[in-house]
Design a protein around this motif. Sequence first.
Motif, mmCIF file in Angstrom:
data_model
loop_
_atom_site.group_PDB
_atom_site.id
_atom_site.type_symbol
_atom_site.label_atom_id
_atom_site.label_comp_id
_atom_site.label_asym_id
_atom_site.label_seq_id
_atom_site.Cartn_x
_atom_site.Cartn_y
_atom_site.Cartn_z
ATOM 1 N N GLU A 158 42.061 28.235 17.536
ATOM 2 C CA GLU A 158 40.954 28.391 18.477
ATOM 3 C C GLU A 158 41.393 28.819 19.873
ATOM 4 N N TRP A 159 42.705 28.724 20.186
ATOM 5 C CA TRP A 159 43.137 28.966 21.554
ATOM 6 C C TRP A 159 42.879 30.387 22.043
ATOM 7 N N PRO A 160 43.097 31.421 21.239
ATOM 8 C CA PRO A 160 42.771 32.775 21.731
ATOM 9 C C PRO A 160 41.296 32.916 22.103
ATOM 10 N N LEU A 161 40.430 32.288 21.326
ATOM 11 C CA LEU A 161 39.004 32.318 21.610
ATOM 12 C C LEU A 161 38.694 31.585 22.906
ATOM 13 N N ILE A 162 39.341 30.454 23.090
ATOM 14 C CA ILE A 162 39.132 29.667 24.307
ATOM 15 C C ILE A 162 39.614 30.434 25.533
ATOM 16 N N ILE A 163 40.792 31.059 25.429
ATOM 17 C CA ILE A 163 41.325 31.837 26.560
ATOM 18 C C ILE A 163 40.393 32.986 26.909
ATOM 19 N N ALA A 164 39.891 33.690 25.875
ATOM 20 C CA ALA A 164 38.989 34.812 26.114
ATOM 21 C C ALA A 164 37.736 34.353 26.850
ATOM 22 N N PHE A 165 37.222 33.191 26.482
ATOM 23 C CA PHE A 165 35.998 32.732 27.134
ATOM 24 C C PHE A 165 36.249 32.146 28.514
ATOM 25 N N ILE A 166 37.437 31.637 28.766
ATOM 26 C CA ILE A 166 37.775 31.206 30.126
ATOM 27 C C ILE A 166 37.805 32.418 31.058
ATOM 28 N N VAL A 167 38.406 33.509 30.589
ATOM 29 C CA VAL A 167 38.435 34.745 31.372
ATOM 30 C C VAL A 167 37.019 35.234 31.627
ATOM 31 N N LEU A 168 36.197 35.239 30.572
ATOM 32 C CA LEU A 168 34.797 35.652 30.707
ATOM 33 C C LEU A 168 34.072 34.787 31.730
ATOM 34 N N ALA A 169 34.290 33.482 31.653
ATOM 35 C CA ALA A 169 33.617 32.562 32.572
ATOM 36 C C ALA A 169 34.007 32.834 34.020
ATOM 37 N N LEU A 170 35.271 33.139 34.246
ATOM 38 C CA LEU A 170 35.752 33.351 35.608
ATOM 39 C C LEU A 170 35.168 34.608 36.236
ATOM 40 N N TYR A 171 35.173 35.723 35.484
ATOM 41 C CA TYR A 171 34.661 36.927 36.142
ATOM 42 C C TYR A 171 33.132 36.960 36.182
ATOM 43 N N THR A 172 32.471 36.242 35.289
ATOM 44 C CA THR A 172 31.012 36.127 35.403
ATOM 45 C C THR A 172 30.655 35.276 36.611
ATOM 46 N N TYR A 173 31.394 34.194 36.821
ATOM 47 C CA TYR A 173 31.179 33.330 37.986
ATOM 48 C C TYR A 173 31.368 34.122 39.275
ATOM 49 N N THR A 174 32.375 34.979 39.281
ATOM 50 C CA THR A 174 32.708 35.744 40.487
ATOM 51 C C THR A 174 31.744 36.895 40.735
ATOM 52 N N SER A 175 31.409 37.638 39.687
ATOM 53 C CA SER A 175 30.701 38.909 39.863
ATOM 54 C C SER A 175 29.248 38.886 39.424
ATOM 55 N N GLY A 176 28.827 37.871 38.689
ATOM 56 C CA GLY A 176 27.447 37.816 38.231
ATOM 57 C C GLY A 176 27.113 38.921 37.245
ATOM 58 N N LEU A 177 25.881 39.436 37.299
ATOM 59 C CA LEU A 177 25.411 40.427 36.333
ATOM 60 C C LEU A 177 26.142 41.759 36.457
ATOM 61 N N ARG A 178 26.749 42.005 37.608
ATOM 62 C CA ARG A 178 27.471 43.271 37.787
ATOM 63 C C ARG A 178 28.634 43.391 36.799
ATOM 64 N N ALA A 179 29.265 42.263 36.453
ATOM 65 C CA ALA A 179 30.420 42.305 35.551
ATOM 66 C C ALA A 179 30.043 42.807 34.161
ATOM 67 N N PRO A 180 29.082 42.191 33.458
ATOM 68 C CA PRO A 180 28.741 42.729 32.140
ATOM 69 C C PRO A 180 28.153 44.130 32.198
ATOM 70 N N ALA A 181 27.480 44.476 33.299
ATOM 71 C CA ALA A 181 26.929 45.831 33.413
ATOM 72 C C ALA A 181 28.041 46.870 33.449
ATOM 73 N N MET A 182 29.095 46.593 34.202
ATOM 74 C CA MET A 182 30.204 47.537 34.277
ATOM 75 C C MET A 182 30.985 47.572 32.969
ATOM 76 N N ILE A 183 31.236 46.413 32.390
ATOM 77 C CA ILE A 183 32.000 46.350 31.148
ATOM 78 C C ILE A 183 31.219 46.974 29.993
#
Length: 505
Positions: A158-183
């Motif tokens: 499960e660790w790769p999945l957890i790491i991926a979602f920690i990264v997702l959580a961090l840039y969503t927290y920082t950038s909001g909706l702009r992050a998924p829009a750009m990605i």
Amino acid sequence: MQWPALIVFIVLFLFVTVLGFVAARWRQGDLSQLHEWGLAGRRFGTAVTWFLLGGDLYTAYTFIAVPALMYGSGATGFYAVPYTIIIYPFVFVVMPRLWAVAKKHGYVTISDFVRGRYESHGLALAVAITGILATMPYIALQLVGMKAVLEAMGIAGEWPLIIAFIVLALYTYTSGLRAPAMIAVVKDLLIYITVIAAVIIIPIKLGGFGHIFQLAQQGLAARPKPGSLVIGPKAYVSYATLALGSALALFLYPHSLTGIFSSSSGKVIRRNAALLPAYSFALGIIALLGFMAIAAGVHPQSNNGAVPALFLKEFPSWFAGVAFAAIAIGALVPAAIMSIAAANLFTRNIYREYIKKDCSPAHEANVAKFVSLVVKFGALLFVVAMPSEFAINLQLLGGIWILQTFPTIIIGLYTRWLHRWALLIGWLAGMVTGTWMEAALNFQGSTFTIGWLGNISGYAAIWALIVNLVVTVVLSVIFHAVGLANGKDSTEPVDYNDHVLTLEA
């Protein structure tokens, strides 16, 4: 371990991670304001909205689950294609009205609209809770799709999945909706590259589509529960109601509405309603990957592994990495939007409404950012601690639930005649009916058979919606007759005209 695929996958994943953090400075706004963090200031034009909605609606689980259903059952899985075709005329007509009234009154969530339209705290709360409950398992399903890809590359645990979602959580927290829009731009380009390669290379290697369909028919007929390339007459009603119900529900989900609210004009929404069927074409090809997997003779441990196994067998390993990255990034984009949408609902319509009514705009935005983290890790817990079937079953229930907000939201955009108390009771009747039907099916499907109608099978969400509408209409007549107060409508007819709003701007 599929090393070439894994290396390409990691490189592309790191690239979109950088984009996620850079997005905070894209079309800069004050991210301490909820409408800037959660809706990107309502400034997305046609191209960005197209990528955002495409990334939002056509998810990793779509890429995995639709072919998996075709692989296991045959033509039934193809319902996803007509339902995405049905939805866009609906979006063209209805959603500019919703955008206009939201823009005029500064509504961030659909519950903001409900409260303003009906002056009903209870109805707004019901819509908010329904949206959050329907969204949580949807996020978890994106993890199911990502997990299938990681397992195909030989990554266990499960660790790769957890790491991926920690990264997702961090840039969503920082950038909001702009992050998924750009990605989403990168994700959609990778999806289209994969789909084009699949529709050209795989049929050539397997002897053409005629041979693929022949082998698929033979393989489906040999299943313990036989499937077919074409649905039989007995399945017509269930197929049609499943497509219709799914279409009506799609733009009631909070993440879909977030894409609408973030658009810069009603014209942008209409253009996207005309352009988004391009994704339906791609989805048709994606669905056929299930038949290609049968013809290729792959035998995954579960149906969800059919597409990854097909790619590993028929593509060069490095290009399989590109396809896997497309699917994984296709999990991150909608998961980010869904968590933002759920956070907006909780913060604006539960926290601010019932817990801290005097919170400042900056405090409101900070709460939303924190809740978005909680929502993501709650979804992660679904997948890590529970069988994936649990999330799938809850998502089936979520689709039934979210459709019960249709009378309040969609009919409410056109008329105020339905009584607010009747809508709330009708919503409850639909929720109870739909949940009972799903429980009667042991949460193993969503097609319910009604014996007294001649054993007609149909999508449980549609049956529940019919109950909802009947209760709502009958009680509205009664409540109006006895003079029960119906609340004050804070909107005006002109507020729903996006052309007027554009001229005023």
